[in-house]
Design a protein around this motif. Structure first.
Motif, short mmCIF file in Angstrom:
data_model
loop_
_atom_site.label_atom_id
_atom_site.label_comp_id
_atom_site.label_asym_id
_atom_site.label_seq_id
_atom_site.Cartn_x
_atom_site.Cartn_y
_atom_site.Cartn_z
N PHE A 121 0.83 -1.21 0.00
CA PHE A 121 0.00 0.00 0.00
C PHE A 121 0.86 1.26 0.00
CE2 PHE A 121 -2.35 3.32 2.32
CZ PHE A 121 -3.47 3.43 1.51
N ILE A 122 1.84 1.35 0.91
CA ILE A 122 2.63 2.57 0.99
C ILE A 122 3.55 2.72 -0.23
CG2 ILE A 122 2.52 2.64 3.50
CD1 ILE A 122 5.45 1.73 3.56
N GLU A 123 3.95 1.60 -0.85
CA GLU A 123 4.76 1.70 -2.06
C GLU A 123 3.98 2.30 -3.22
OE1 GLU A 123 6.15 -2.26 -2.73
OE2 GLU A 123 7.94 -2.01 -1.48
N ASN A 124 2.68 2.08 -3.22
CA ASN A 124 1.83 2.58 -4.30
C ASN A 124 1.18 3.93 -4.00
OD1 ASN A 124 1.34 0.41 -6.65
ND2 ASN A 124 1.69 -0.67 -4.73
N LEU A 125 1.35 4.43 -2.78
CA LEU A 125 0.72 5.69 -2.39
C LEU A 125 1.02 6.85 -3.35
CD1 LEU A 125 0.82 6.05 1.51
CD2 LEU A 125 -1.16 6.26 0.01
N PRO A 126 2.25 7.01 -3.84
CA PRO A 126 2.53 8.14 -4.72
C PRO A 126 1.70 8.13 -6.01
CG PRO A 126 4.58 7.22 -3.89
CD PRO A 126 3.49 6.25 -3.51
N ASN A 127 1.14 6.98 -6.39
CA ASN A 127 0.38 6.88 -7.64
C ASN A 127 -1.11 7.07 -7.44
OD1 ASN A 127 2.79 6.15 -8.96
ND2 ASN A 127 2.52 4.03 -8.36
N SER A 128 -1.54 7.35 -6.21
CA SER A 128 -2.97 7.39 -5.92
C SER A 128 -3.51 8.80 -5.87
CB SER A 128 -3.24 6.70 -4.58
OG SER A 128 -4.59 6.80 -4.22
#
Length: 235
Positions: free
Chosen positions: A150-157
């Motif tokens: 989840f936190i790895e993908n946060l920048p793309n959300s």
């Protein structure tokens, strides 16, 4: 991706997720779930085999995700234009399960000897690199049950919904150490908390929810997580 939904791997998050997903499907038409692709293929055509596949990962995994088979069939009837994608890999999940067994062995070894060999834990943490999930491709809506992913993908959300506290478990911390996101100096206390979380909280709790609540009510653990600077939302 447009919307990220975080549902921690505890039973208390599931009713909220089940209520939310039909609304999400109606609005966004596309959804990605943290389940093996093989499971989603079986879920519609052969539900019994789909459940048996989930059981390979333990009773708790079935409790958390066994309802998805019925959900997929309902969506296929009432929202036939919706696209649902399962992004997990069954081999990766099996490797993760094997690492969980290795962690249990190290905990038993500690209980018998009252000694911790941190070199063994460091070697185990390095194995987690092989099973860590990468940043996912753009999706309309994606559900995560894994803190690290989840936190790895946060920048793309663009938007997020939390269906429970956002806090890493000690196993998540070990995975972050394995990937170099946290330094090895965090390893000794992380190992201590893994032993406490699995050996004390999970083993003596009624379910994963109770164990998780005991963890997030452990003030020493909360302060330790704060010291890492990782994203954390408890309420």
């Amino acid at each position: 991706m447009g919307l990220m939904i975080f549902a921690p791997s505890i039973e208390a998050s599931i009713p909220m997720l089940k209520s939310l997903l039909p609304i999400v499907i109606k609005r966004f038409r596309r959804l990605s779930l943290p389940l093996p692709q093989e499971y989603c293929r079986l879920a519609i055509m052969n539900p019994n085999d789909a459940v048996r596949l989930l059981m390979e990962f333990g009773d708790s995994f079935v409790r958390l995700w066994g309802w998805v088979s019925d959900f997929l069939r309902v969506i296929m009837v009432f929202e036939p234009s919706a696209v649902i994608h399962c992004y997990e890999n069954i081999d990766r999940l099996k490797r993760t399960m094997n690492i969980s067994i290795d962690i249990a062995r190290l905990i038993i070894k500690y209980r018998l000897s009252d000694k911790i060999n941190y070199d063994e834990w460091l070697r185990l943490s390095r194995n987690l690199v092989r099973v860590s999930s990468s940043v996912l491709h753009q999706q309309s809506v994606i559900v995560f049950d894994n803190y690290v992913q989840f936190i790895e993908n946060l920048p793309n959300s663009a938007d997020i919904i939390l269906l429970g506290p956002l806090i890493p478990t000690p196993i998540d911390l070990l995975a972050l150490i394995s990937s170099g996101k946290l330094g090895n100096d965090y390893l000794p206390r992380t190992v201590d908390y893994i032993i406490k979380y699995i050996g004390d909280y999970i083993v003596t709790s009624r379910d994963l929810t109770e164990a998780f609540l005991r963890l997030i009510n452990d003030n020493e653990y909360i302060n330790f997580v704060k010291s890492t600077g990782l994203p954390m939302i408890l309420s």
